[in-house]
Design a protein around this motif. Structure first.
Motif, PDB file in Angstrom:
ATOM      1  N   PHE A 268      -5.827  -0.427   4.513  1.00 31.35           N
ATOM      2  CA  PHE A 268      -4.501  -0.386   5.137  1.00 31.35           C
ATOM      3  C   PHE A 268      -3.155  -0.852   4.247  1.00 31.35           C
ATOM      4  O   PHE A 268      -2.098  -0.046   4.779  1.00 31.35           O
ATOM      5  N   THR A 269      -3.693  -2.249   4.548  1.00 30.04           N
ATOM      6  CA  THR A 269      -2.600  -3.359   3.579  1.00 30.04           C
ATOM      7  C   THR A 269      -2.518  -3.509   2.293  1.00 30.04           C
ATOM      8  O   THR A 269      -1.591  -3.820   1.676  1.00 30.04           O
ATOM      9  N   THR A 270      -2.735  -2.400   1.682  1.00 30.66           N
ATOM     10  CA  THR A 270      -2.075  -2.505   0.322  1.00 30.66           C
ATOM     11  C   THR A 270      -1.857  -0.506   0.122  1.00 30.66           C
ATOM     12  O   THR A 270      -2.699   0.507   0.709  1.00 30.66           O
TER      13      THR A 270
ATOM     14  N   ASN B 201      -6.276   6.120   2.757  1.00 33.42           N
ATOM     15  CA  ASN B 201      -7.375   6.054   4.620  1.00 33.42           C
ATOM     16  C   ASN B 201      -6.864   7.032   4.553  1.00 33.42           C
ATOM     17  O   ASN B 201      -7.338   7.294   5.498  1.00 33.42           O
ATOM     18  N   LEU B 202      -5.436   7.369   4.432  1.00 31.85           N
ATOM     19  CA  LEU B 202      -4.660   8.464   5.413  1.00 31.85           C
ATOM     20  C   LEU B 202      -5.299   9.953   4.819  1.00 31.85           C
ATOM     21  O   LEU B 202      -4.540  10.725   6.521  1.00 31.85           O
TER      22      LEU B 202
ATOM     23  N   PRO C  87       3.112  -0.750  -7.795  1.00 30.31           N
ATOM     24  CA  PRO C  87       1.513  -1.893  -8.109  1.00 30.31           C
ATOM     25  C   PRO C  87       0.300  -0.954  -7.249  1.00 30.31           C
ATOM     26  O   PRO C  87       0.938  -1.008  -5.749  1.00 30.31           O
ATOM     27  N   ALA C  88      -0.907  -0.949  -6.941  1.00 24.71           N
ATOM     28  CA  ALA C  88      -1.610  -1.148  -6.022  1.00 24.71           C
ATOM     29  C   ALA C  88      -1.552  -1.766  -5.654  1.00 24.71           C
ATOM     30  O   ALA C  88      -1.630  -1.064  -3.874  1.00 24.71           O
ATOM     31  N   ALA C  89      -1.519  -3.075  -5.378  1.00 25.93           N
ATOM     32  CA  ALA C  89      -1.734  -3.527  -5.136  1.00 25.93           C
ATOM     33  C   ALA C  89      -1.277  -5.168  -4.506  1.00 25.93           C
ATOM     34  O   ALA C  89      -1.794  -6.295  -4.250  1.00 25.93           O
TER      35      ALA C  89
ATOM     36  N   ILE D  45       2.371  -1.260   5.365  1.00 24.29           N
ATOM     37  CA  ILE D  45       1.285  -2.243   6.216  1.00 24.29           C
ATOM     38  C   ILE D  45       1.548  -3.212   5.589  1.00 24.29           C
ATOM     39  O   ILE D  45       0.094  -2.815   4.459  1.00 24.29           O
ATOM     40  N   ASN D  46       2.024  -4.320   5.977  1.00 22.99           N
ATOM     41  CA  ASN D  46       1.884  -5.597   5.610  1.00 22.99           C
ATOM     42  C   ASN D  46       0.646  -7.095   6.346  1.00 22.99           C
ATOM     43  O   ASN D  46       0.957  -6.458   7.285  1.00 22.99           O
TER      44      ASN D  46
END
Length: 518
Positions: A11-13, A20-21, A199-201, A385-386
């Protein structure tokens, strides 16, 4: 105690949150499309095709929106002309589309195709396409899609208009109403079909761009493109109708704290802060300085000269200052009734969906920062979300809030160990998962009760009724040597020559038997 958890990438990336959602309805009764702009991972061909289908459907609905808005605007202008001219000129009505006399007119077939795309979409939701064979399904060819897309680009830029669009007003309005009932993101889609490619991450807004041409998006994420070689990308629908403050876009950084994953325990911070863009909002310019509110980006830019002087020079507000602004606008109840409770619900739902991916390590905690953008109806939309949100006092707002939230974290994770009723500052318990207790222990009572099953004995006459003669009772049993035991008569021992012949015959017989079997 450790201030980090492992395996938070779910959830942080950006790509983790995207995937996930999608499984959220398996955990809670919630629809992620009501708070998370639809998002696609562009790492696989199936996801690229899903994005392409979404882009085309959004394009078709945007054409319908153009017809409705154009007719409403034309009618409004005609009404204003009549009011200004007075009743004496009512007989000299002008055609509203005469204003487009200098533009090229597109065929109304564009609207017909757009209506067909939207009707097919609604039919699929009702499973009307199940019994339709592939040969009977009249889908647009790639050439037709390409031509439709180019006409749409020209229409949105304002280079052309649609001739006789008034003839399709009622149909377009009816289809849009039906789409709005099944798609909660219809309002944020706008007209220009803008998507934000990330970018994904990566974090801090690096390499994020806004684009509205599908071919350019797919080219950017192509494997042979220089910027895509070492990156995975996600594409997310851009919110084209955000709530603005003095014509400027903003987002909300909201903190929350997780102190346990099993049982899931979430603390929500009552204070948050707003981050403003340095430029005035406009969809005609897709520059990141206008559409990204990250302080890591905006701190290097100068405020636009045309921006309202009522906005702070350091581009931040506390949530308390925002509530005062809403109160001045007569919308003071929006924070307590819509914005704040909706953000809490979004965080609780998202963490429950991510719980199964986490490592429930004891003696740990972590602070997270969720970014929200508000729609015109004040509904918050989760952007990302960071982990490890910055605690740097970069502005007077963060200089006030960051030390405060750190002190309150210590009260929650350390102070409550000794005193469960201690003051936890501005944190409030958002969610604590009910503990699932073990069944009561009754002891090792594992005996089996019942009757054994026995075989019935054969009835025998009593021995006492038989009288042996006295002569028999006096006879002693003879002594028998072991060699005299009953049995087969032993053969005499063989000589060595006889044993050799016997063994040789046995081998020959064994060979013959083997050959016979084969």
């Amino acid at each position: 105690m450790l201030n980090h958890y492992g395996k938070t990438a779910s959830f942080t990336t950006k790509i983790g949150l995207c995937w996930n959602l999608r499984s959220l309805p398996w955990y809670v009764q919630a629809n992620p499309n009501t708070f998370f702009p639809r998002c696609y991972s562009l790492c696989t061909e199936s996801e690229k095709q899903a994005f392409l289908d979404d882009f085309r459907l959004t394009m078709a609905s945007s054409i319908l929106k153009w017809v409705v808005s154009h007719q409403n605007c034309s009618r409004s202008k005609a009404r204003n002309r009549r009011e200004e001219a007075g009743n004496s000129d009512l007989n000299h009505k002008t055609d509203p589309e005469n204003d487009n006399s200098k533009l090229t007119g597109l065929s109304e077939q564009l609207v017909v195709l757009a209506c067909k795309v939207c009707q097919d979409y609604l039919g699929q939701l009702e499973h009307e396409d199940i019994d339709v064979s592939e040969d009977a399904a009249q889908e647009l060819t790639e050439d037709e899609w390409r031509d439709l897309t180019q006409q749409y680009y020209s229409l949105i830029r304002g280079d052309v208009y649609i001739s006789n669009s008034r003839n399709h007003f009622s149909q377009c309005q009816a289809l849009l109403n039906k789409i709005s009932c099944v798609n909660p993101q219809t309002e944020i889609d706008g007209l220009q079909n803008i998507w934000i490619v990330k970018p994904a991450a990566k974090s801090r807004g690096r390499d994020i761009v806004c684009m509205n041409r599908v071919e350019e998006i797919l080219q950017l994420v192509a494997p042979d493109h220089l910027s895509a070689k070492d990156n995975k990308w996600v594409v997310q629908k851009y919110i084209e109708t955000p709530l603005l403050i003095y014509d400027t876009k903003f987002d909300i950084r909201q903190w929350f704290l997780v102190t346990d994953w099993n049982p899931l325990t979430i603390w929500f911070y009552k204070d948050s802060y707003l981050r403003f863009s340095t430029q005035r909002f406009s969809l005609d310019n897709l520059d990141s300085a206008i559409h990204l509110c990250n302080n890591s980006i905006q701190k290097y830019l100068k405020n636009d000269k045309g921006r309202s002087p009522l906005l702070p020079q350091h581009n931040m507000w506390t949530s308390s200052r925002f509530q005062e602004y809403l109160q001045q606008r007569g919308q003071g109840s929006a924070w307590g009734s819509v914005i704040y409770p909706s953000m809490k619900q979004v965080v609780a739902d998202t963490m429950q969906a991510a719980q199964g991916c986490m490592e429930p390590r004891r003696n740990s905690f972590e602070l997270y920062g969720a970014d929200f953008v508000l729609g015109r109806d004040f509904r918050p939309w989760l952007i990302e979300i960071n982990s490890s949100p910055t605690m740097h006092p970069s502005t007077p707002v963060t200089a006030q809030l960051c030390p405060q939230v750190q002190e309150d974290i210590i009260s929650v994770v350390v102070g409550r160990r000794d005193d469960r009723c201690c003051d936890v500052g501005n944190f409030e318990l958002l969610w604590r998962q009910p503990s699932v207790g073990l069944p009561p222990f009754q002891g090792p009572n594992l005996c089996v009760e019942g009757l054994s099953v026995r075989k019935a004995r054969k009835h025998m006459p009593p021995i006492s009724s038989f009288k042996f003669p006295s002569s028999v009772l006096d006879v002693q049993p003879p002594k028998v040597s072991p060699l005299a035991l009953p049995g087969p008569t032993p053969e005499p021992p063989q000589t060595a020559a006889q044993q050799h012949v016997t063994l040789k015959d046995a081998k020959r017989g064994g060979r013959r038997r083997v050959k016979k079997r084969h």
